[in-house]
Every structure is written in C-alpha cells, then in structure tokens.
Design an enzyme around this catalytic site. Structure first.
Site, PDB file in Angstrom:
ATOM      1  N   THR A 154       0.829  -1.214   0.000  1.00  0.00           N
ATOM      2  CA  THR A 154       0.000   0.000   0.000  1.00  0.00           C
ATOM      3  C   THR A 154       0.861   1.260   0.000  1.00  0.00           C
ATOM      4  O   THR A 154       0.691   2.142  -0.851  1.00  0.00           O
ATOM      5  CB  THR A 154      -0.913   0.023   1.251  1.00  0.00           C
ATOM      6  OG1 THR A 154      -1.731  -1.133   1.223  1.00  0.00           O
ATOM      7  CG2 THR A 154      -1.780   1.271   1.272  1.00  0.00           C
TER       8      THR A 154
ATOM      9  N   THR B  22       5.134  11.378   7.450  1.00  0.00           N
ATOM     10  CA  THR B  22       5.170  11.360   8.919  1.00  0.00           C
ATOM     11  C   THR B  22       6.550  11.751   9.450  1.00  0.00           C
ATOM     12  O   THR B  22       7.563  11.501   8.782  1.00  0.00           O
ATOM     13  CB  THR B  22       4.799   9.940   9.420  1.00  0.00           C
ATOM     14  OG1 THR B  22       5.148   9.830  10.789  1.00  0.00           O
ATOM     15  CG2 THR B  22       5.535   8.847   8.670  1.00  0.00           C
ATOM     16  N   ASP B  23       6.569  12.291  10.663  1.00  0.00           N
ATOM     17  CA  ASP B  23       7.858  12.592  11.320  1.00  0.00           C
ATOM     18  C   ASP B  23       8.639  11.315  11.615  1.00  0.00           C
ATOM     19  O   ASP B  23       9.841  11.360  11.847  1.00  0.00           O
ATOM     20  CB  ASP B  23       7.630  13.392  12.613  1.00  0.00           C
ATOM     21  CG  ASP B  23       6.838  12.640  13.682  1.00  0.00           C
ATOM     22  OD1 ASP B  23       6.221  11.595  13.355  1.00  0.00           O
ATOM     23  OD2 ASP B  23       6.814  13.093  14.838  1.00  0.00           O
ATOM     24  N   GLU B  24       7.945  10.168  11.597  1.00  0.00           N
ATOM     25  CA  GLU B  24       8.627   8.916  11.951  1.00  0.00           C
ATOM     26  C   GLU B  24       9.715   8.540  10.942  1.00  0.00           C
ATOM     27  O   GLU B  24      10.578   7.716  11.245  1.00  0.00           O
ATOM     28  CB  GLU B  24       7.613   7.772  12.095  1.00  0.00           C
ATOM     29  CG  GLU B  24       6.642   8.035  13.221  1.00  0.00           C
ATOM     30  CD  GLU B  24       5.951   6.785  13.739  1.00  0.00           C
ATOM     31  OE1 GLU B  24       6.526   5.695  13.636  1.00  0.00           O
ATOM     32  OE2 GLU B  24       4.823   6.915  14.244  1.00  0.00           O
TER      33      GLU B  24
ATOM     34  N   TYR C  89       6.893   0.298   9.061  1.00  0.00           N
ATOM     35  CA  TYR C  89       5.945   1.367   8.709  1.00  0.00           C
ATOM     36  C   TYR C  89       6.699   2.613   8.256  1.00  0.00           C
ATOM     37  O   TYR C  89       6.479   3.134   7.159  1.00  0.00           O
ATOM     38  CB  TYR C  89       5.043   1.698   9.912  1.00  0.00           C
ATOM     39  CG  TYR C  89       4.356   3.048   9.799  1.00  0.00           C
ATOM     40  CD1 TYR C  89       3.383   3.273   8.828  1.00  0.00           C
ATOM     41  CD2 TYR C  89       4.694   4.114  10.650  1.00  0.00           C
ATOM     42  CE1 TYR C  89       2.759   4.515   8.708  1.00  0.00           C
ATOM     43  CE2 TYR C  89       4.079   5.353  10.535  1.00  0.00           C
ATOM     44  CZ  TYR C  89       3.115   5.553   9.563  1.00  0.00           C
ATOM     45  OH  TYR C  89       2.515   6.787   9.443  1.00  0.00           O
ATOM     46  N   SER C  90       7.615   3.108   9.114  1.00  0.00           N
ATOM     47  CA  SER C  90       8.287   4.368   8.771  1.00  0.00           C
ATOM     48  C   SER C  90       9.202   4.183   7.559  1.00  0.00           C
ATOM     49  O   SER C  90       9.372   5.110   6.752  1.00  0.00           O
ATOM     50  CB  SER C  90       9.034   4.953   9.971  1.00  0.00           C
ATOM     51  OG  SER C  90       9.857   4.001  10.581  1.00  0.00           O
TER      52      SER C  90
ATOM     53  N   LYS D  85       6.997   4.544   4.549  1.00  0.00           N
ATOM     54  CA  LYS D  85       6.628   5.951   4.323  1.00  0.00           C
ATOM     55  C   LYS D  85       7.827   6.721   3.751  1.00  0.00           C
ATOM     56  O   LYS D  85       7.669   7.558   2.858  1.00  0.00           O
ATOM     57  CB  LYS D  85       6.150   6.611   5.618  1.00  0.00           C
ATOM     58  CG  LYS D  85       4.873   6.056   6.208  1.00  0.00           C
ATOM     59  CD  LYS D  85       3.652   6.267   5.322  1.00  0.00           C
ATOM     60  CE  LYS D  85       3.192   7.710   5.267  1.00  0.00           C
ATOM     61  NZ  LYS D  85       1.924   7.848   4.484  1.00  0.00           N
TER      62      LYS D  85
END
Ligand SMILES: NC(=O)c1ccc[n+]([C@@H]2O[C@H](COP(=O)([O-])OP(=O)(O)OC[C@H]3O[C@@H](n4cnc5c(N)ncnc54)[C@H](O)[C@@H]3O)[C@@H](O)[C@H]2O)c1
Length: 333
Positions: free
Chosen positions: A100, A125-127, A150-151, A154
């Site tokens: 995704t 994101t900031d991550e 996840y990060s 992104k």
C-alpha cells in the site's frame, strides 16, 4: 484547482480533512478513494455522504485502471492519505505496508504524471526521521533514518514522490506531521486506546517505562496545515508539521486519567516494542514562516474535547474495540 482526489478519506485524518475542506471551500469537489481496510469506516463521514460535491469510491490506490478512470474525470489535485498506519502491525507483518504505502503511492504518482495533475500532496510522517536524542528537533534537512517497517515504507514513498518531481517535473509536495489526536481515531492508537480503556475501567498498557516522547498535534491543526500546503506549498519541497508540544506517553496517559477522574493504579507497564523510537520532535519554522500556518489548539483543551467525544460516541468505537482488544493488550505509537 477545484477537483480533488483524496485517498484514504475514510480513515482518521482523511475523514477529518474531508469534513474540514468541504465546509471551508464551497466550490470544491472531492472524490474519496478508500478500500475500507479494518481502519477505514464510512461512518466517519456519515453526515456528508449526501453532499453533491462529495463522492465515495470503494477501491484501492493499487488499482491502476480505477485510478486512471478517476483521473479522467478531471482531477486537478491528489492528496494521498491512504496508508497502512500502525507501527505494531508493520512489525508483525510488513508485506501490506510495502504494497500500500510504496507500490500504491507509485501508482498514484505515475498516473498523476500521465494525467498532468496540478499538485500532488504526499502525506508523510515525522517517523521517517527515526529517533531523536534528548535534545534537538527534526528539520526538513534532517537525515531520513526510519526504525520500523511502517516508517521505512513511508520514507520510501517520500523518495519516490521526490524522484517524480526531479525526473518528470511532477508538482509533488511532501508533508511530515507529528502524532495526531482527535475524534474518529481508530481505537488501536495510543490516545483513543487509553481513553476507551479508562472509560471501561480496564488496565492501560504502557510500553516500557512510558518515557518515550511524542510531539502531539490536534488533527484539525494538521488539516489546516495540509490546506496551506495545497494552496501555497512550493513544489518539490518538504514541510514539517508540528505543534511544539512534546509529552511523554506516561504524561498523556495521566492527563487522560485526570480528565476522566480515574486512578493511576489502572496504568500497567508492559514489555517495550522492538525498535521503539525514544523521542520525536519537529521544528515547524519552515511552514510557519513561509506558509503563515500556526497551530490553534492548546493540548489540554484539545485532549479534553477528544475525551468528551469518545465518551459521547461509544456507538462509534465499541464494535471495533471489542473485535480488536478482547484477546489482546497492545498499545501504540
Ligand atoms: N495518525 C497519525 O498520527 C499520523 C501522523 C503523521 C502522518 N500520518 C499519515 O497520515 C495518513 C493517514 O493516517 P491515519 O492515522 O488517518 O490512518 P488510518 O489508518 O486511520 O487511515 C488510513 C486509511 O487508508 C485506507 N487505505 C488503506 N489502504 C488503502 C488502499 N490500498 N487504497 C485505498 N485506501 C486505503 C484505509 O481504509 C483507511 O481509511 C497516513 O498516510 C499516515 O502515514 C498519520
């Protein structure tokens, strides 16, 4: 620009954004493309579903033909909120995050190029910056150093968006926001989870010693920032979005217990998450100086409003919460 494709608009931030945007701009039309994963909920937008300027399409950003068909209707601007967004889930199984968050974003970028859209906003994101030490803030020039799948997914999407700007001149802009809170957030995330557990008099699971620090922003302030980026953001740029509001997870949990007048004895420290980033904090000077945005919500007031919303909207979270947490005891970001 009047015709917008918003992806992931049935999720937490996307649905708040659609409500905000339709209310503010009376001539804008919105198509919401969302495939309704466990985190998507059409009830988030139940009060606007009859608005003639709003159309919901159930489908995936990975579906090239569907994305083409939507863009053929004359979309000028794409705002990509669609994502798998829960760090713990990415640690358990990262495959859907790659599909995704990376491949889906590539489909949108490529078709945005083919259909010459006027602007593409990648909601990041900031991550992606990874973990900060005790001091300092992440600026847009900080190195990308993600810790979770996840990060990492992104961050990959951000690089793809920048590459489409550099290689093809796609008018892409990236936003990197800190942790959001507010109404309609799915009960697996830290703040709604803690509110619901406190309402139910259940133990509140807190990772490690609760000292991990996050920089919190009310979702409406995030929506206002994305609005500023859509209308005034410079293409090829990254804008950090944050409200300069650092709190440890334990402080947040105690705030919630105080608002609900519950005992701290409900706090239950659990084994830390692998790769748990110690601290995130964002330098927001660029967006404040160049786009004239600044946060409006004061944290204590925003959190009190959010707690009140969950108290008053039990019907919204009860079923999802029961499915998720009857057998588990996880906390989040
Ligand atoms: N929540 C935060 O604190 C935060 C902070 C910074 C950035 N972000 C980013 O903001 C965006 C939205 O986050 P959120 O908290 O609202 O997430 P969410 O999980 O609540 O919502 C995500 C939405 O995307 C949809 N979706 C997932 N896969 C899809 C696909 N293949 N095609 C179409 N739709 C799909 C889901 O059905 C859901 O409605 C994400 O990109 C996230 O990375 C979130």
């Amino acid at each position: 620009m009047t015709n917008f494709l918003i992806t992931g608009g049935a999720g937490f931030i996307g649905s708040n954004f659609i409500r905000y945007f339709l209310n503010k701009y009376k001539n804008y039309k919105i198509i919401n493309l969302d495939n309704l994963t466990y985190a998507g909920n059409v009830n988030n937008l139940i009060n606007i579903e009859d608005n003639y300027r709003y159309k919901f399409i159930k489908g995936s950003i990975n579906d090239i033909n569907l994305v083409k068909k939507i863009l053929e209707t004359g979309v000028n601007c794409i705002i990509n909120f669609a994502a798998e967004s829960h760090v713990d889930r990415s640690i358990n199984n990262s495959q859907i995050f790659v599909k995704t968050n990376i491949l889906g974003t590539q489909v949108l970028l490529n078709e945005a190029k083919n259909y010459n859209v006027d602007k593409f906003i990648q909601i990041s994101t900031d991550e992606v910056y990874g973990s900060l030490g005790e001091k300092g803030l992440f600026t847009e020039k900080s190195p990308v150093n993600p810790s979770s799948p996840y990060s990492a997914s992104k961050a990959s999407a951000d690089f793809l968006a920048l590459s489409y700007y550099k290689s093809f001149g796609l008018p892409a802009v990236i936003t990197r926001c800190t942790n959001n809170y507010g109404p309609y957030q799915f009960p697996e995330k830290l703040i709604p989870l803690m509110i619901i557990k406190a309402i139910n008099n259940e133990y509140l699971p807190v990772y490690g010693n609760g000292e991990n620090i996050r920089d919190w922003i009310h979702v409406v302030d995030h929506c206002r920032a994305v609005d500023a980026v859509i209308h005034h953001g410079k293409v090829g740029e990254i804008y950090n979005i944050g409200a300069i509001n650092e709190k440890s997870n334990l402080e947040v949990v105690k705030f919630i217990l105080n608002i609900l007048k519950k005992s701290y004895s409900l706090i239950n420290f659990i084994e830390d998450r692998p790769g748990h980033d110690i601290r995130y904090a964002i330098d927001n000077k660029k967006i404040v100086k160049h786009l004239g945005w600044s946060p409006k919500y004061e944290f204590e007031k925003g959190l009190k409003d959010t707690v009140d919303w969950y108290v008053e909207n039990k019907h919204w979270w009860e079923i999802a919460y029961r499915k998720l947490y009857m057998k588990q005891n996880n906390s989040s970001r």
